[in-house]
Design an enzyme around this catalytic site. Structure first.
Site, short mmCIF file in Angstrom:
data_model
loop_
_atom_site.label_atom_id
_atom_site.label_comp_id
_atom_site.label_asym_id
_atom_site.label_seq_id
_atom_site.Cartn_x
_atom_site.Cartn_y
_atom_site.Cartn_z
CB ILE A 176 6.95 -4.44 2.90
CG1 ILE A 176 5.91 -5.39 2.30
CG2 ILE A 176 7.45 -4.91 4.26
CD1 ILE A 176 6.47 -6.76 1.92
CD GLU A 177 1.74 1.98 4.19
OE1 GLU A 177 0.76 2.60 4.62
OE2 GLU A 177 2.72 2.52 3.64
CB VAL A 178 -1.38 -2.61 4.40
CG1 VAL A 178 -2.72 -3.28 4.73
CG2 VAL A 178 -1.24 -1.36 5.24
CG LEU B 159 -1.74 1.28 1.46
CD1 LEU B 159 -2.54 1.64 0.22
CD2 LEU B 159 -2.63 1.11 2.68
#
Length: 265
Positions: free
Chosen positions: A159-161, A118
């Site tokens: 590194i998101e969601v 995300l």
């Protein structure tokens, strides 16, 4: 004792040896608190990292800054910006732009951090503000995005969601550092916003975040006290209770008499 700020080489050497802590904060007070708490990594806005007081507040925190790619301009513009930030004391630069831009910066020895999952500035391509990588096809694409960032020269990636299974597999297969915001405990750092931890975020708390304090309630209490103090001051002025004798300076009576004679018409 002042901590030594880690280098990129230090962080890479620690991969697989446990998780670092990472914060997004925006004030000198938050920076000083993070330093006192032993936080490892921070994402900070450019105006904070360039403040001459910043490194006094947070000498031991590996500090990243940057711009989202829509405001970064051309690769040359971004390279000039990176140079300014590194000269001011930044340890790394965030780049949400293309692989070509990441590679261009890395070739000039800029420590670059990419972004997958995300990515707010690119969320329209992944369906908006939602988890990325829940399907096998998306997860495979995420792996290849991280691999390409590694090959382009980025040393870390936010590194998101992303599902924990996906981040775990990527971390085990690549050398690039994974800084997790809602991607599970198998990454190299756990990343949260100070406003979420402190409870100053008055909107919905993201699922991946945890509030450890309720500063918003304390700020509300202080604001109520501020209003009460100002109101009492106004009331004291209105009724003559302020100023009192202790709040004013008086003259010696003889000097007062001489003053009055001096201004007599």
């Amino acid at each position: 004792m002042t901590r030594r700020c880690p280098t990129v080489a230090d962080l890479k050497a620690d991969k697989g040896k446990g998780q670092k802590t990472m914060l997004r904060y925006v004030t000198l007070d938050e920076a000083a608190a993070a330093e006192a708490a032993g936080i490892d990594i921070a994402s900070v806005p450019p105006d904070l990292v360039t403040d001459p007081r910043y490194r006094q507040a947070a000498p031991g925190i590996f500090s990243m800054t940057g711009k989202a790619h829509p405001e970064a301009g051309t690769p040359d513009d971004y390279l000039r910006f990176c140079g300014q930030m590194l000269q001011a004391g930044a340890d790394a630069l965030y780049c949400s732009g293309s692989l070509q831009t990441v590679e261009y910066l890395a070739r000039e020895y800029v420590p670059v951090v990419g972004h997958v999952g995300l990515v707010p500035s690119r969320a329209t391509f992944t369906g908006g503000f939602r988890a990325v990588g829940k399907s096998a096809d998306q997860a495979i694409a995420l792996f290849h995005d991280c691999r390409r960032l590694q090959e382009a020269g980025a040393f870390a990636v936010e590194i998101e969601v992303v599902p924990v299974e996906v981040a775990t597999a990527i971390s085990a297969r690549l050398d690039i550092l994974l800084w997790s915001m809602g991607a599970g405990p198998a990454c190299d750092a756990q990343y949260l916003f100070a406003e979420d931890i402190l409870g100053t975020n008055r909107s919905r708390l993201p699922r991946h975040a945890k509030a450890y304090r309720n500063f918003a309630a304390e700020y509300d209490r202080l604001q109520a006290e501020r209003i009460a103090a100002f109101t009492e001051f106004r009331a004291d002025v209105d009724c003559g209770a302020f100023p009192e004798a202790a709040h004013v300076v008086t003259m010696d009576p003889r000097e007062h008499d001489a003053f009055l004679k001096g201004i007599a018409g």
